[in-house]
Write an enzyme that holds these catalytic residues in place. Structure first.
Site, mmCIF file in Angstrom:
data_model
loop_
_atom_site.group_PDB
_atom_site.id
_atom_site.type_symbol
_atom_site.label_atom_id
_atom_site.label_comp_id
_atom_site.label_asym_id
_atom_site.label_seq_id
_atom_site.Cartn_x
_atom_site.Cartn_y
_atom_site.Cartn_z
ATOM 1 N N ASP A 189 32.050 48.140 42.193
ATOM 2 C CA ASP A 189 33.011 49.106 41.653
ATOM 3 C C ASP A 189 32.195 50.264 41.108
ATOM 4 O O ASP A 189 31.559 50.152 40.054
ATOM 5 C CB ASP A 189 33.844 48.435 40.548
ATOM 6 C CG ASP A 189 34.738 49.439 39.813
ATOM 7 O OD1 ASP A 189 34.852 50.596 40.268
ATOM 8 O OD2 ASP A 189 35.322 49.053 38.780
ATOM 9 N N LYS A 231 31.115 60.920 39.448
ATOM 10 C CA LYS A 231 32.162 60.584 40.425
ATOM 11 C C LYS A 231 33.215 61.699 40.534
ATOM 12 O O LYS A 231 33.829 61.875 41.576
ATOM 13 C CB LYS A 231 32.822 59.275 40.009
ATOM 14 C CG LYS A 231 33.806 58.701 41.014
ATOM 15 C CD LYS A 231 34.280 57.352 40.520
ATOM 16 C CE LYS A 231 35.341 56.746 41.426
ATOM 17 N NZ LYS A 231 35.774 55.431 40.883
ATOM 18 N N GLU A 243 40.624 50.866 44.973
ATOM 19 C CA GLU A 243 40.477 50.141 43.708
ATOM 20 C C GLU A 243 41.711 49.313 43.337
ATOM 21 O O GLU A 243 41.576 48.126 43.011
ATOM 22 C CB GLU A 243 40.075 51.113 42.599
ATOM 23 C CG GLU A 243 38.605 51.536 42.752
ATOM 24 C CD GLU A 243 38.236 52.814 42.017
ATOM 25 O OE1 GLU A 243 39.051 53.290 41.210
ATOM 26 O OE2 GLU A 243 37.140 53.340 42.261
ATOM 27 N N ASP A 253 46.175 51.825 37.550
ATOM 28 C CA ASP A 253 44.717 51.855 37.393
ATOM 29 C C ASP A 253 44.295 53.202 36.810
ATOM 30 O O ASP A 253 44.250 54.210 37.520
ATOM 31 C CB ASP A 253 44.072 51.621 38.773
ATOM 32 C CG ASP A 253 42.543 51.651 38.732
ATOM 33 O OD1 ASP A 253 41.967 51.923 37.660
ATOM 34 O OD2 ASP A 253 41.927 51.408 39.779
#
Lengths: 224, 641
Positions: B28, B90, B194, B216
């Site tokens: 992850d 990211k 994810e 999420d």
């Protein structure tokens, strides 16, 4: 022509034959992996188990379903999952590039079949496309239906004039009712092999869908 | 009696240097923290450091010589030496210079001026510790650290991984993630969304059936997915999100509030990126603290001047409400897209550290009318799902993830209008063909702009790439029929191919990614990567050659079992001898020898293949009419094996 004859006709000849008929040799293909003979439309080589290219098939037979308008959603899910379990690229992640590419083509064909058959409108369009001249592109079943056009225009005006989310909801509920009646009418028409009625209902379903979408957009606009 | 043949499943030939069964890890790669896990017999284990920490802060510090420090150490340097540290990288994955207008000033990066030579496709670059690096390279350093951790804990080489990405990541960001993994010497078996990974971890744990929602909210991204879970199938029905909304924005809102307080006290201050980093960190600490406390006080120091800031939970919630409401609106949109009523949702799973904020839990519970589930650690659940999927991909499994495209894919038509080719929430893999024609006599080339997004105008969508179709045969205007195939694979990545229909000429498709790295740059970076980068590449081609040669031997072994009687003893001995030679080559390290042995085997067995085809045709026809056989074949669609 009664319904069963029509279905019989629909079941044959609307797709390119999976195998060439001019030469007997073409009735079998060679497996790309073990070079042995494989039957057309088979998923895995019966000798070496290598995955085969998707090949030509209509969406119904690709998923092993009977050709017809009535498709049970749970059945469709079940056969779709069953096929994807065997053919999805995740099953081939550590295999050779060729096998991964073939599995991707197979899974793509399954998704196309599933998406088409799952949606009552796309399914109706597709059945009409199969049963009419194969040269007619999907969705090209224009009907010159004044009654339909008038109704569409009236509803469109009513929607434009709706001033509150509640008013839009009334129209949306009416559209939803009409959609239900339309799909059940389609089921009868296809069962009876009456393609003209089916074609008219498909056009009607198309505009009802559009109307339902527009209701949704309008409701969001009004509730902001 | 001939000796019994040893038959491997094609592709499952043991790899001698990997020390047993193939092993792949799940990663992850988060905005704030990253986690690596490994699957073992259907359950997964997070790989921890000596102190038991599973989370690796996604923070990288760069020394003067360019070497990278990743994780907790780098995070500690964030306060003392912010100029050599980069965090939240990211958020820049797949971003181009054009995106900077919206990001500039809000993120703690010093960005390099757009490259003079724009060969890199306009991807942004970050200046850190005197180095100019792309987000792909920085992410690769994080992935390398995760790989190192896995190799240390597991005591073996790791070359393959499942890496998760936000469901709402576009093609450019997905490609950037995959490139980063390649740079880190990892072969990406699959990019998994994810929320889908989290659902896998949950579903397998609880045996959940029915419609589930996964909410999420990570450090920098928000996703919501609706899934239909049925006996090991995880079918995504609809997904939505915002690839630049997350806990970072919460920190930002708090930091801005504090800085506004300072401004009232000291007037206008010029903040450098160091001061911004400090303010954001203070904002984060305050936010985290107020998840359990009712109030608190924090201090800020800029240019030696201190200020003290008191914050109570209701004030914090007022600051966060616009952000949280945005996620709730997106959830409502996804429910609407899937045609599902909140009451039909059997459970809501919370993922991501930001779901610890009480306001988030409260609003999610209100929308779905039920208390959300968070019994698996929301920071680790995605990595656990990734590891389970990595195991499923390498060792086989009954579970199946069926995902969708998060964003519509379209092309530019006349007047800058988008024509949608693949609508959002279409199951992947998917392929759609579109036909184009020329508008000038003798036209030899055309250019097609591919965009991703939901808006009507090209200018409001994200440009993915510009495709040049060349080599169209000269014809009158409108006569050429060029079929362009847009295919999205199971990773959610797009490829385009084209073909002129009337002449059958394949077109060359030159891709200029709008934001990604050009293939040349990628090759250069791979080359420049650590010296064992070259070794990694060699090992990969060796592994591929072994898999391919294993397939050839396996296929032929099956053929011998089925049709071995078509061979004379001598022929059979020759083939078996060469099969043994291929197996011997596979056991060795010489890639060329493996490939050559497999090719010799295929050539040697060609007459055998011809005899098998002849027998198959004779059996099929068997004196019957060809049409009769056709009918039989059609009614006989079986699923094997």
């Amino acid at each position: 022509m009664d319904g069963s004859e029509r279905r019989e006709r629909m079941g044959h000849g609307f797709e390119p034959a999976p195998i060439a008929t001019a030469h007997g040799e073409a009735a079998l293909a060679a497996c790309w992996s073990c070079f042995g003979p494989v039957r057309p439309a088979i998923l895995f080589c019966q000798t070496c188990t290598a995955v085969q290219p998707p090949g030509q098939a209509d969406h119904f037979s690709r998923l092993g379903l009977d050709l017809g308008y009535d498709v049970d959603a749970a059945d469709l899910d079940r056969v779709y999952f069953q096929h994807q379990r065997q053919l999805h690229p995740d099953r081939f992640a550590t295999r050779t590039p060729r096998e991964r590419a073939l599995s991707q083509s197979q899974a793509t064909a399954l998704n196309e079949a599933y998406e088409t058959l799952k949606d009552p409108l796309r399914r109706a369009d597709y059945l009409l496309h199969l049963s009419r001249d194969a040269a007619t592109p999907e969705g090209c079943n224009l009907v010159n239906d004044m009654e339909l056009l008038t109704e569409a225009m009236e509803l469109r005006e009513a929607l434009a004039e709706a001033g509150s989310p509640a008013e839009v909801r009334v129209l949306a509920a009416r559209a939803a009712d009409d959609i239900r009646r339309c799909t059940s009418g389609l089921s009868d028409a296809f069962a009876a092999g009456d393609l003209d009625v089916a074609s008219r209902l498909t056009t009607r379903l198309k505009y009802l869908r559009k109307l339902a979408d527009d209701c949704r957009t309008r409701r969001l606009q009004l509730s902001v | 009696m001939p000796p019994l043949l040893q038959i491997h499943e094609p592709g499952a030939t043991p790899e001698p240097d990997s020390g047993g069964a193939p092993l792949a890890i799940g990663i992850d790669l988060g905005t704030t923290n990253s986690v690596v896990a490994v699957g073992r017999g259907g359950s997964a284990e997070v790989l921890r450091d000596e102190d038991g920490m599973g989370l690796v802060p996604s923070v990288v510090a760069y020394a003067a010589d360019g070497s990278a420090i990743v994780g907790e150490l780098a995070r500690q340097l964030l306060l003392d030496r912010p100029e050599v540290v980069v965090s939240s990288i990211k958020r820049l994955m797949g971003r181009g210079s054009a995106d900077l207008k919206t990001l500039a000033g809000t993120l703690p990066y010093e960005l390099a001026a757009p490259a003079d030579t724009d060969t890199a496709g306009g991807m942004v670059r970050v200046v850190v510790g005197g180095h100019t690096l792309s987000p792909v390279e920085i992410s690769a350093d994080i992935l390398r650290a995760l790989r190192d951790r896995a190799e240390t804990v597991l005591g073996r080489r790791i070359e393959r991984a499942v890496v998760t990405v936000p469901a709402y990541f576009d093609d450019a960001a997905r490609t950037a993630t995959r490139d980063a993994a390649r740079l880190a010497g990892l072969d990406v078996l699959r990019l998994v969304n994810e929320p889908t990974a989290a659902a896998l971890a949950y579903g397998l744990d609880d045996g959940a059936e029915g419609i589930y929602a996964v909410y999420d909210l990570g450090g920098g991204t928000f996703d919501v997915s609706l899934l239909n879970m049925q006996k090991g199938v995880f079918q995504v029905l609809a997904t939505g999100g915002d690839a630049s909304l997350g806990g970072d924005d919460f920190d930002h809102a708090v930091a801005e509030h504090f800085l506004a307080g300072r401004k009232a006290k000291y007037g206008e201050e010029v903040l450098d990126s160091t001061a911004v980093k400090m303010a954001l960190m203070t904002g984060r600490i305050a936010k985290e603290c107020l998840s359990s406390q009712k109030w608190g006080e924090w201090s800020l120091e800029v240019d030696g001047r201190h200020s003290l800031h008191r914050l109570e939970r209701p004030e914090l919630e007022a600051l966060l409400t616009p952000l949280v409401e945005r996620t709730i609106d997106i959830c409502a949109g996804v429910l609407d897209d899937a045609g599902i009523d909140p009451a039909d949702v059997r459970g809501v799973v919370l993922v991501g550290g930001s779901t610890r904020v009480p306001l988030v839990r409260k609003r999610v519970a209100e929308l779905f009318g039920r208390e959300p589930l968070s019994d698996i650690n929301p920071d680790e659940v995605v990595a656990v799902g990734a590891a389970l999927q990595a195991e499923a991909l390498t060792r086989g499994s009954d579970t199946l993830l069926l995902d969708v495209t998060p964003l519509s894919l379209g092309i530019e038509t006349m007047g800058g209008i988008v024509e949608k080719i693949i609508p959002r929430n279409t199951p992947i893999p998917v392929a759609k063909a579109q036909e184009f024609t020329t508008y000038q006599d003798g036209q030899r080339a055309m250019s097609i702009q591919v965009v991703q997004g939901e808006r009507e105008l090209v200018a409001d969508c994200r440009s993915l790439a510009q495709f040049e179709l060349r080599g169209i045969p000269p014809m009158t205007a409108g006569a050429a029929r060029i079929q362009v195939m847009f295919a999205v694979d199971a990773d959610g990545l797009l490829t385009v191919s084209a073909r002129e229909q009337t002449t059958g000429t394949e077109q060359t498709v030159a891709v200029k990614p709008s934001y990604g790295l050009a293939e040349d740059d990628m090759a250069r970076m791979l080359y420049e990567a650590l010296e064992h980068g070259a070794r990694d590449m060699q090992l990969r081609v060796l592994a591929e050659a072994r898999v391919e040669a294993g397939r050839v031997v396996g296929a032929l072994a099956s053929a011998l079992v089925a049709d071995g009687d078509l061979l004379t003893d001598d022929e059979r001995r020759a083939i078996e001898g060469q099969m043994a030679a291929v197996r011997g080559a596979i056991a060795g390290e010489d890639r060329d020898a493996i490939t050559a042995a497999a090719e010799t085997l295929e050539a040697l067995s060609r007459p055998f293949a011809e005899r098998r085809m002849d027998r198959g045709i004779r059996a099929a026809l068997g004196g019957r009419d060809v049409r009769e056989f056709e009918g039989a074949a059609e009614g006989d669609r079986e699923i094997g094996p």
